[in-house]
Design a protein around this motif. Structure first.
Motif, short mmCIF file in Angstrom:
data_model
loop_
_atom_site.label_atom_id
_atom_site.label_comp_id
_atom_site.label_asym_id
_atom_site.label_seq_id
_atom_site.Cartn_x
_atom_site.Cartn_y
_atom_site.Cartn_z
N THR A 165 -6.33 4.34 -0.66
CA THR A 165 -6.61 2.93 -0.35
C THR A 165 -8.08 2.68 -0.06
N LYS A 294 -3.92 -3.67 -3.43
CA LYS A 294 -2.63 -4.10 -2.90
C LYS A 294 -1.53 -3.09 -3.21
N THR A 297 -1.97 -0.28 -0.82
CA THR A 297 -1.59 -0.69 0.53
C THR A 297 -0.08 -0.70 0.69
#
Length: 442
Positions: A165, A294, A297
């Protein structure tokens, strides 16, 4: 018959020496997990940066497992011949150096070669570490200790998700920096080599009784970390059937073949579903239209659910027993896989992914606890290693079958396949003997 040293080893409380061994082994386990987890994020990044096709990316996911299949098979044999500690350290060194070198890759072929070498080290380390920990853990909490060891896998995968990430997405060369971090296991192998004791059981089996006694006394004299619970009545290896196990010459001897077949089947089914899903989830999310950040995440959130999965499994394995705990988590994994296959919103994807992480990793913990208990000392390393090696065949296949199934039938069909594999493993789990509270067979 069990020697006095191994008998007393089974009866010890959990001491500071046990805690140190668990921590040292667990950190090595977490570093393994970090390396395996990183490739799922690097795959997603390289699909975007190198314009890899899904077929090429699937080989990037599978090649490491080819190395792991060989590493697991031969690592167990080497551990039975040369000792658990030495092979544990050597495997960390191999895959740490290879991971760091792979950061310099300039082509897909070069990266594939390094990933294969990484797999050799990874595959050998995991069954060796669980065998070593099983042979030191007190009988009444052995399953729980091995599940806690397996719980370090979640720590490593969370680290991989954080690196994915925050490092992989930071720049075009972020994936290189992520792989460079993987050289840490090479440095950690020095700690393993110098700080980890050899298995007392292994030394006894080799006739090195003086060394075994010295190591045992260091554990016996170490302060207890907590008061031992009242021990269950244990079975002493004195029945004809147990003597047959001790005298078995191979994993496929008449007395062991049912155990071996069941263990290999479970390893195959769980590997197929776990690696088929989790190696591809970041790329699948990205393909569904989510940004790389995203997607990573969401994967990080799902990964966090692994920790409570291990914790519940560690608690239940000494309450319910090995078979019931493993089967329960496998059924939960099957249902979660079905939910993920039909999830259509962000919330549904995250919830289903968290449930899949929770149940699947709890099942992994129970599986690693069961494996070393099924074999006598002289076959324990090769028994766990061979099962892991056979299971890696499924982890090789898993990333390769994802693109064609997705293209032909969609995500629902893909996760239905994973759910079916989990259910097969759940049924097979009940064919194994129950070892809760029992001494290991010598």
């Amino acid at each position: 018959m069990k020697t006095s040293t191994t008998e007393r080893l089974e009866q010890l409380p959990f001491t500071r020496k046990h805690g140190k061994l668990l921590t040292v082994s667990g950190i090595g386990w977490a570093l393994d997990s970090m390396d395996v987890g990183l490739i799922s994020f690097i795959m997603a990044a390289l699909i975007a940066e190198w314009q890899l096709t899904p077929h090429q990316a699937s080989w990037l996911g599978s090649i490491g497992f080819m190395g792991m299949a060989l590493g697991a098979t031969f690592g167990g044999l080497l551990a039975d011949k040369f000792g658990r500690r030495h092979i544990f350290a050597l495997t960390l060194l191999i895959y740490g150096l290879a991971t760091g070198a792979s950061a310099l890759s300039t082509s897909l072929v070069m990266l594939l070669i390094f990933r294969f070498v990484v797999g050799l080290g990874l595959g050998a380390e995991l069954p060796v570490a669980s065998t070593l920990m099983s042979e030191f853990a007190p009988a009444r909490i052995r399953g729980r200790i091995v599940v806690i060891l397996e719980g370090f896998w979640a720590v490593g995968w969370i680290a991989a998700a954080c690196i994915g990430t925050f490092v992989v997405t930071a720049s075009d060369n972020g994936w290189r920096w992520a792989l460079a971090i993987g050289i840490l296991p090479a440095l950690y192998s020095l700690v393993i080599r110098w700080g980890t004791p050899e298995s007392v059981r292994y030394l006894e089996s080799r006739g090195e009784h003086e060394k075994a006694q010295k190591i045992f006394r260091s554990f016996e004299q170490s302060p207890a970390m907590f008061a031992p619970s009242k021990p269950r009545e244990r079975q002493v290896a004195s029945t004809p059937a147990q003597h047959e196990v001790q005298d078995a010459s191979s994993l496929w001897s008449a007395v062991l073949r049912r155990r071996t077949f069941a263990l290999w089947t479970m390893w195959f089914c769980i590997n197929l579903s776990y690696y088929g899903a989790f190696i591809w989830i970041p790329s699948l999310l990205h393909a569904q239209g989510f940004t790389l950040v995203k997607s990573f995440t969401f994967t990080l959130l799902m990964t966090l659910a692994q920790l409570p999965g291990y914790a519940v499994s560690a608690y239940l394995i000494e309450k319910w027993g090995r078979r019931s705990t493993l089967a329960t988590f496998l059924v939960g994994s099957a249902l979660s896989a079905g939910l993920y296959g039909f999830a259509s919103s962000e919330t549904q994807l995250i919830i289903a992914g968290c449930l899949l992480s929770f149940f699947n990793l709890g099942a992994w913990g129970a599986l690693y606890a069961i494996g070393p208990e099924l074999y006598p000392t002289h076959l324990r390393g090769r028994g766990t290693g061979a099962a892991a090696g056979f299971g890696r065949i499924a982890s090789i296949i898993a990333p390769l079958i994802v693109p064609p199934i997705l293209a032909g039938w969609g995500a629902s069909a893909l996760f239905a396949v994973f759910a079916a594999a989990f259910m097969i493993a759940a049924v097979v789990a009940f064919t194994l003997p129950e070892f809760r509270g029992r001494a290991l067979e010598n």
